[in-house]
Design an enzyme around this catalytic site. Sequence first.
Site, short mmCIF file in Angstrom:
data_model
loop_
_atom_site.label_atom_id
_atom_site.label_comp_id
_atom_site.label_asym_id
_atom_site.label_seq_id
_atom_site.Cartn_x
_atom_site.Cartn_y
_atom_site.Cartn_z
N ALA A 136 -14.89 3.44 -1.03
CA ALA A 136 -14.52 2.34 -0.14
C ALA A 136 -13.07 1.91 -0.33
O ALA A 136 -12.61 0.98 0.32
CB ALA A 136 -15.45 1.16 -0.37
N GLY A 137 -12.35 2.59 -1.23
CA GLY A 137 -10.96 2.18 -1.48
C GLY A 137 -10.89 0.94 -2.35
O GLY A 137 -9.92 0.20 -2.31
N LEU A 138 -11.94 0.69 -3.15
CA LEU A 138 -11.95 -0.51 -4.00
C LEU A 138 -11.89 -0.12 -5.48
O LEU A 138 -12.28 -0.89 -6.35
CB LEU A 138 -13.19 -1.36 -3.69
CG LEU A 138 -13.26 -1.86 -2.23
CD1 LEU A 138 -14.59 -2.55 -1.96
CD2 LEU A 138 -12.11 -2.80 -1.91
N ASP B 115 3.04 1.99 -4.97
CA ASP B 115 3.06 1.93 -6.45
C ASP B 115 3.73 3.16 -7.05
O ASP B 115 4.51 3.05 -8.00
CB ASP B 115 1.66 1.68 -7.05
CG ASP B 115 0.60 2.70 -6.71
OD1 ASP B 115 0.82 3.55 -5.82
OD2 ASP B 115 -0.48 2.65 -7.35
N ASP C 238 -4.05 0.34 -9.48
CA ASP C 238 -5.47 0.03 -9.66
C ASP C 238 -5.76 -0.30 -11.12
O ASP C 238 -6.48 -1.26 -11.43
CB ASP C 238 -6.33 1.24 -9.24
CG ASP C 238 -6.02 1.69 -7.82
OD1 ASP C 238 -5.40 0.91 -7.08
OD2 ASP C 238 -6.38 2.84 -7.48
N GLU D 63 0.83 -1.20 0.00
CA GLU D 63 0.00 0.00 0.00
C GLU D 63 0.87 1.25 0.00
O GLU D 63 1.84 1.34 0.77
CB GLU D 63 -0.90 -0.02 1.24
CG GLU D 63 -2.24 0.62 1.03
CD GLU D 63 -3.11 -0.18 0.06
OE1 GLU D 63 -3.07 0.13 -1.14
OE2 GLU D 63 -3.83 -1.08 0.51
N SER E 156 -13.39 2.21 -7.60
CA SER E 156 -14.50 2.34 -8.53
C SER E 156 -14.12 3.22 -9.71
O SER E 156 -14.61 3.02 -10.82
CB SER E 156 -15.75 2.88 -7.82
OG SER E 156 -15.46 4.07 -7.14
#
Length: 376
Positions: free
Chosen positions: A119-121, A37, A168, A34, A123
């Site tokens: 949500a930190g996913l 990158d 991502d 985390e 989108s």
Amino acid sequence: MTLTERTRAGFRAAFGSQPDGVAFAPGRVNLIGEHVDYNDGLVLPLPISTGTAVAWSRCDGSEVEAVALDFGKERDRFLARSAKPHQPADWRSYLRGMAQGMDAQGVKLAIAGSNPRGAGLSSSASLCIALGRAMAAAGKVDPTHRELALMAQIAEHEWAGVHCGIMDQMAIAAGEPGHALLLDCRNLETRQFALPEDWAVVIVQSGVTRGLVEGHYNARRHDCELAAQALGIASLRDADADMIRAANLDPVIAARALHVVGEIARTAQAVSAIEAHDLAAMGALLRASHASLRDQFEVSVPAVDELVDLANAAIGPQGGARMTGGGFGGAIVAVLAADAAPRFIATLEQQFAQPRRAALNPMIEGKGRHLAGIEL
Ligand code: GLA
């Protein structure tokens, strides 16, 4: 109704005709690695089962016309070549950025998604890659995963103003379901790792949604650049803890840099833990990652820390949990035995969600998805 059916129906209602096809891109959860990158580090994300669908059809003329089914059927219509970012940045900024990158022309699009937002996913990266795939199909072109990912990163940087890394976009463009993707952000080389069948990856929401965090994110990135500059190296990928301690850096900058080098090492160790089928080792790495993000990188928030602590207590030594994504709220990710997942979720419901009247919206991912006995 599935997401694809909903998107098709939305297309028909908006444009009065059938779409030619529907493109899809998943969201992603990051297992570990985390805030590394953009430091040329190693990351280990996983595509998830929610995502973005884009129904598309070719049409005469040069315009791009789109409808966002989840945003009050808002519409946008423009010529890709002369498009400007939408202010303030919203779904249209990503759409216009991807349309310009793909040089899209004569296409109608209807967009819908199932990713939890804030949500930190990822989108937004999911939206960009799904749009890119739809525009590629309509334009009969076939960009590589890497090309699509880089285009989506430009949309994020130049059209939405977030100076994100490449994790991502690559995870979503190149990841395979049920596999963790080891991505080396220095050269974009990838390797897929099948997760053990009897492990589950469980994502639960903290109820604190991320919002307006671009400022914090860009500031952390800047701290890392300052550290690399002071150390006289191109990126923190080339640093180690001794070098950082010896350099007499500002203590905050040193703490940021120590997180980055520790986290890159943990990501490499997590790959070994997956290969060795060692859940206890994987869990210890997730716990250490969280502590470092909380104390050294300072991107967690108290509600997320509390949820992670409860999760780790509920899991015990066979697995672990941590915050996932950019931070400042959002979801946590846990890795544990698949058959322990239903009980784990029930414990968090009781100890975290009910007292706060929050929704965990649990998602079970990984190969153990079908073993965990929960239909989500
Ligand atoms: C966000 C960014 C990614 C990455 C993560 C933190 O998701 O978009 O590039 O930096 O935060 O790991």
